[in-house]
Every structure is written in C-alpha cells, then in structure tokens.
Design a protein around this motif. Sequence first.
Motif, short mmCIF file in Angstrom:
data_model
loop_
_atom_site.label_atom_id
_atom_site.label_comp_id
_atom_site.label_asym_id
_atom_site.label_seq_id
_atom_site.Cartn_x
_atom_site.Cartn_y
_atom_site.Cartn_z
N MET A 190 0.85 -1.20 0.00
CA MET A 190 0.00 0.00 0.00
C MET A 190 0.88 1.24 0.00
N SER A 191 0.36 2.33 -0.52
CA SER A 191 1.14 3.56 -0.63
C SER A 191 0.46 4.69 0.13
N LEU A 192 1.24 5.74 0.39
CA LEU A 192 0.70 6.92 1.05
C LEU A 192 -0.38 7.55 0.18
N ARG A 193 -0.19 7.55 -1.12
CA ARG A 193 -1.20 8.13 -2.02
C ARG A 193 -2.52 7.37 -1.89
N GLN A 194 -2.45 6.05 -1.81
CA GLN A 194 -3.68 5.27 -1.66
C GLN A 194 -4.39 5.61 -0.36
N MET A 195 -3.62 5.82 0.71
CA MET A 195 -4.22 6.22 1.98
C MET A 195 -4.89 7.59 1.84
N GLU A 196 -4.24 8.51 1.15
CA GLU A 196 -4.83 9.84 0.94
C GLU A 196 -6.12 9.73 0.15
N TYR A 197 -6.13 8.87 -0.86
CA TYR A 197 -7.34 8.66 -1.65
C TYR A 197 -8.46 8.10 -0.78
N PHE A 198 -8.11 7.12 0.04
CA PHE A 198 -9.08 6.50 0.94
C PHE A 198 -9.69 7.54 1.89
N LEU A 199 -8.85 8.36 2.48
CA LEU A 199 -9.33 9.38 3.42
C LEU A 199 -10.23 10.39 2.73
N THR A 200 -9.91 10.74 1.52
CA THR A 200 -10.74 11.69 0.78
C THR A 200 -12.11 11.11 0.46
N VAL A 201 -12.15 9.83 0.08
CA VAL A 201 -13.44 9.18 -0.19
C VAL A 201 -14.27 9.16 1.09
N VAL A 202 -13.64 8.86 2.23
CA VAL A 202 -14.37 8.84 3.50
C VAL A 202 -14.89 10.23 3.83
N GLU A 203 -14.06 11.24 3.65
CA GLU A 203 -14.46 12.61 3.96
C GLU A 203 -15.60 13.09 3.07
N GLU A 204 -15.52 12.76 1.79
CA GLU A 204 -16.54 13.21 0.85
C GLU A 204 -17.76 12.30 0.82
N ALA A 205 -17.62 11.06 1.34
CA ALA A 205 -18.70 10.06 1.32
C ALA A 205 -19.18 9.78 -0.08
N SER A 206 -18.27 9.91 -1.05
CA SER A 206 -18.64 9.73 -2.45
C SER A 206 -17.38 9.59 -3.30
N PHE A 207 -17.38 8.59 -4.19
CA PHE A 207 -16.26 8.45 -5.11
C PHE A 207 -16.23 9.61 -6.11
N THR A 208 -17.41 10.05 -6.53
CA THR A 208 -17.47 11.13 -7.52
C THR A 208 -16.89 12.42 -6.95
N ARG A 209 -17.36 12.81 -5.76
CA ARG A 209 -16.86 14.05 -5.15
C ARG A 209 -15.39 13.92 -4.78
N ALA A 210 -14.98 12.74 -4.34
CA ALA A 210 -13.57 12.54 -3.99
C ALA A 210 -12.68 12.68 -5.22
N ALA A 211 -13.12 12.12 -6.34
CA ALA A 211 -12.34 12.22 -7.58
C ALA A 211 -12.19 13.68 -7.99
N GLU A 212 -13.27 14.45 -7.84
CA GLU A 212 -13.22 15.88 -8.18
C GLU A 212 -12.24 16.61 -7.26
N ALA A 213 -12.29 16.29 -5.97
CA ALA A 213 -11.42 16.96 -5.01
C ALA A 213 -9.95 16.62 -5.24
N LEU A 214 -9.70 15.39 -5.70
CA LEU A 214 -8.33 14.93 -5.92
C LEU A 214 -7.82 15.24 -7.33
#
Length: 314
Positions: free
Chosen positions: A1-25
């Motif tokens: 696992m990578s730090l980037r994957q952890m950041e992606y995971f945390l963003t999905v949790v924060e946004e509660a949405s893959f769509t919004r997380a993708a936009e934020a990232l």
Amino acid sequence: MSLRQMEYFLTVVEEASFTRAAEALHVTQPALSHQIKALEKAVGGALLERLPRGVRLTPMGRAYLPHAELAVRSAARARRAARAAAGAEGGELHIAALHSIAVGALPDVFARWREAHPQVLLRLHEYATSDALEEAVQRGTADLAVGPEPAGRPGTVVPVGEEEVVLVVPFDDRLAGRTTVTLPELAERAWIRCAMEPVVHGERFLDWACGQAGFRPRTAVWTEHTSTAVRMAAAGVGICVAPAHVVRGAVGEDCVVLTPDPAWKRTLTVYARVPPAGAAAAFVDLLRAAWPSARPGGGARAQDGCGPVARRAR
C-alpha cells in the motif's frame, strides 16, 4: 500500500462519495476506484461499502481509518518540518493549544515569531480540554502542543512557564479594593461558569473547591469559552475563575483581578510526539523566552480547562 492510496481512501471517506472525492483529488473516478481496490487488496479486505448513494466504512475500514489518518498526517508533518528547517518559502508549523492559552498568551508569541520567521506560516488548532489537546497530538494534527503537562507523556515535554489562575470582578465590586480573597468570603456570590472547567474527584472544579470551603457555588451563567466568562464577570454578572493572561487578553484593564488565598497556579509545557527540530525547536525557544511570568506566591497547583484543579482527574 502507498501513502497516495491512503490519501485517496481518506478523501473518499471525507466526501462520502467516489465522484466528489475524484473531483477533489483532480483524478478520474476509474483511477480513484482502481487505487482503492488496490489498497483493499493490500490490507486483505473491503474498507468501503459501495452504496447506491455514497459509501460507508466497513468494520475493517473503521479499524483502518485512524492509522491511515496518522500516517498521512505524519508524512505531511515531516514535509513541513523539512521545509521549515530549510527556511523554505511556504513552510508551515502547526501549533495546538488550549483555547484559554491561545486567546491569552499566544498572540504576543505569534507576533514575535512573525517578525523573526516571516517565511514560515503558523496554523493554530484550538481545543477546549487537555484531553482533546493530547489526542490531537497523538493523531498527528499538530507539530507542537501548548498546555498542561500531558498525562500520557507523548514524547518530548518541555516546561515553558507557570500560569496563575485568578478571580475576576468588576470595578464597582465590594472586593475591588483588595488583592486577595478566600473562598469562604464568596459563599453568597454568583459565579460565571465555563464549559471548559475541569473535573476533579468526579466533580467540576469549582463545585469541588467551594465544597472544600463549606458551600456550593451559585451559578449565574454558563459559557462556552473562558474569554466570554471573563467579559461577563467584568460586566458584573458574577465572579469567574480564569488564567491571569486570559484576563489581560480578553478585557485588558476593564476589571479587577483578585488572587485566591492560597494562590492557584499551574505549570505549562510545550510537547510533541518527536523531538522538535528546525522551526519547531525555534518556536519552543521563543515560547520559553516570551512566556508571561506569573506573579510571585505559592499555593495549590492548577490544571486543565479554564480553571484550576488540585490534581489531574481526566
């Protein structure tokens, strides 16, 4: 696992949405989904439950979340420390403090810091209690914490000064001509209480201290913040208990300060999970040099929130 994957995971949790997380990232949703699936494969199970509308953590995801947060914050803190140590433009130093310390003692310290280190940005995180402050440091929210000596000894702990806790009354109060007062003399008075008041022996401090003096305090107003309690006391609503430097910072000379007999004091520290280096070490040195000195006098020790305690209770 990578730090980037952890950041992606945390963003999905924060946004509660893959769509919004993708936009934020600023990545595509398929790329984000691929990274999350790779992370789940690495940890050995699903971290997120995909729902028709949004996502939620699985039991494995809930267990994984705080560790991912700590890893990402630690990496960010390492980057900040390196940039600040090199004097790089855009370096940051995150400081966590009790609200009473932030409003009372830190403004002058921050002003001196900005004069000496204008290239390093300061970010202040304020907390109501010492427990919340210590938890924030353990989570990696800040590089340094300023407050009473932590119970858990998170790493490096440096005493920086002593804080006096005083009583505040208005100019026209019958006690205004005095400098000290004993608690039994205040048995019939009304009090301004603060939600940050600590708990001692299962009771809020003022209830416990007044109980030792043979009475129960009569509460006039409950406030959320120490500075508000001081303002209320200065206006004549009731007496309040507050650190001396908060009184100076909140109302200046618009009230009368009385010292309890015996005096209430507490030792304050700056602490961190790792030994301070670079900008963090420079901030510790400045804090020790600039800390407001307490008035002379012995007495009971104080701890936590907006008032004193005899010993740490929570």
